[in-house]
Design a protein around this motif. Structure first.
Motif, mmCIF file in Angstrom:
data_model
loop_
_atom_site.group_PDB
_atom_site.id
_atom_site.type_symbol
_atom_site.label_atom_id
_atom_site.label_comp_id
_atom_site.label_asym_id
_atom_site.label_seq_id
_atom_site.Cartn_x
_atom_site.Cartn_y
_atom_site.Cartn_z
ATOM 1 N N CYS A 146 -1.707 -1.416 -8.402
ATOM 2 C CA CYS A 146 -1.463 -2.320 -7.278
ATOM 3 C C CYS A 146 -2.539 -2.101 -6.221
ATOM 4 O O CYS A 146 -2.767 -0.984 -5.773
ATOM 5 C CB CYS A 146 -0.086 -2.065 -6.670
ATOM 6 N N TYR B 182 -2.418 -3.326 -3.290
ATOM 7 C CA TYR B 182 -1.830 -3.313 -1.945
ATOM 8 C C TYR B 182 -1.339 -1.914 -1.578
ATOM 9 O O TYR B 182 -1.722 -1.360 -0.544
ATOM 10 C CB TYR B 182 -0.682 -4.326 -1.880
ATOM 11 N N CYS B 183 -0.448 -1.340 -2.440
ATOM 12 C CA CYS B 183 0.097 -0.029 -2.099
ATOM 13 C C CYS B 183 -0.594 1.094 -2.849
ATOM 14 O O CYS B 183 -0.226 2.254 -2.722
ATOM 15 C CB CYS B 183 1.599 0.006 -2.373
ATOM 16 N N CYS C 59 5.542 0.080 -7.486
ATOM 17 C CA CYS C 59 5.000 -0.089 -6.139
ATOM 18 C C CYS C 59 5.856 0.734 -5.158
ATOM 19 O O CYS C 59 7.038 0.986 -5.410
ATOM 20 C CB CYS C 59 5.035 -1.567 -5.729
ATOM 21 N N HIS D 228 4.686 -5.572 -5.769
ATOM 22 C CA HIS D 228 4.111 -6.456 -4.760
ATOM 23 C C HIS D 228 3.608 -7.722 -5.440
ATOM 24 O O HIS D 228 3.083 -7.658 -6.560
ATOM 25 C CB HIS D 228 2.956 -5.749 -4.023
HETATM 26 ZN ZN LIG Z 1 2.234 -2.452 -4.645
#
Ligand SMILES: [Zn+2]
Length: 229
Positions: A179, A181-182, A190, A211
């Motif tokens: 991921c 994003y995280c 996530c 996500h």
């Molecule tokens: Zn994530």
């Protein structure tokens, strides 16, 4: 051979070789008793080609000497050795720790082979295609957990269940990619930051759903592999 079978054998021998016939009743009785004693372990015939009468016929046609019981027993032992020579002991079904039963079964099988009540086992190794049932069980073992057990376990692990459901439905498997994003790694869920009771930043906790950007990344990865998402 039973005394009746020995008597029939002696009668047959008397027809082929009259010298062997005992006319004196006592002598005839002694001859029957002696042959019955010596041939007790030798069958008259077996399903695998042994025939004591054939031994008598062959002896009379090839030897000038009177036939003795030992001529029959010797031929029988040769026959038994030939048959056992073609036989490979299958592993007894008895518990190997139960030596008495195990040995009894092994010897019983050999005796059955020698006397022709069962054919020799000439299979020296496993050959041929794997049995369908074995193949299916191996396939399940290869999956580490049988599919049926996975289905039961799914109700206790919603995240993995969702992932398996997505794969089964042909949807992108978000956890197959990291991921962005995280920063969760592939195969890891996530995470999101949690805030503790004292309003300080706590440890990150796993999320049930990935996500959205990770789902899109997984779909893009599948497209890149040439698989329609
Ligand atoms: Zn994530």
């Amino acid at each position: 051979m039973t005394p009746q079978e020995v008597a029939a054998l002696l009668a047959y021998m008397g027809r082929l070789d009259p010298r062997s016939v005992r006319t004196d009743r006592a002598e005839a009785r002694d001859q029957l008793a002696q042959w019955s004693e010596l041939l007790a372990e030798v069958p008259a015939t077996t399903a695998n080609g042994w025939d004591a009468a054939e031994v008598i016929r062959r002896h009379v046609t090839t030897s000038p000497y009177p036939l003795l019981p030992v001529d029959v027993t010797r031929e029988w032992h040769t026959h038994a050795r030939d048959v056992l020579g073609r036989h490979v002991d299958p592993p007894p079904a008895a518990d190997p720790d139960d030596v008495t039963s195990w040995r009894a079964e092994l010897l019983g099988t050999r005796h059955a082979v020698v006397t022709g009540t069962r054919p020799p086992n000439e299979q020296r190794e496993l050959t041929g295609a794997m049995h369908a049932d074995v193949a299916a069980r191996l396939a399940e073992l290869g999956r580490y957990i049988p599919p049926a057990v996975e289905d039961v376990l799914d109700q206790f692990r919603p995240r993995k269940a969702a992932r398996r459901a997505a794969i089964k439905a042909g949807k992108p498997d978000a956890l197959a990619v990291p991921c962005t994003y995280c920063k969760a790694e592939a195969n890891s869920p996530c995470t999101r930051g949690a805030v503790g009771p004292d309003r300080r930043r706590g440890p990150r906790v796993d999320m049930r759903q990935p996500h959205p950007c990770r789902v899109e990344a997984a779909a893009a990865a599948r497209l890149a592999q040439g698989v329609a998402a």
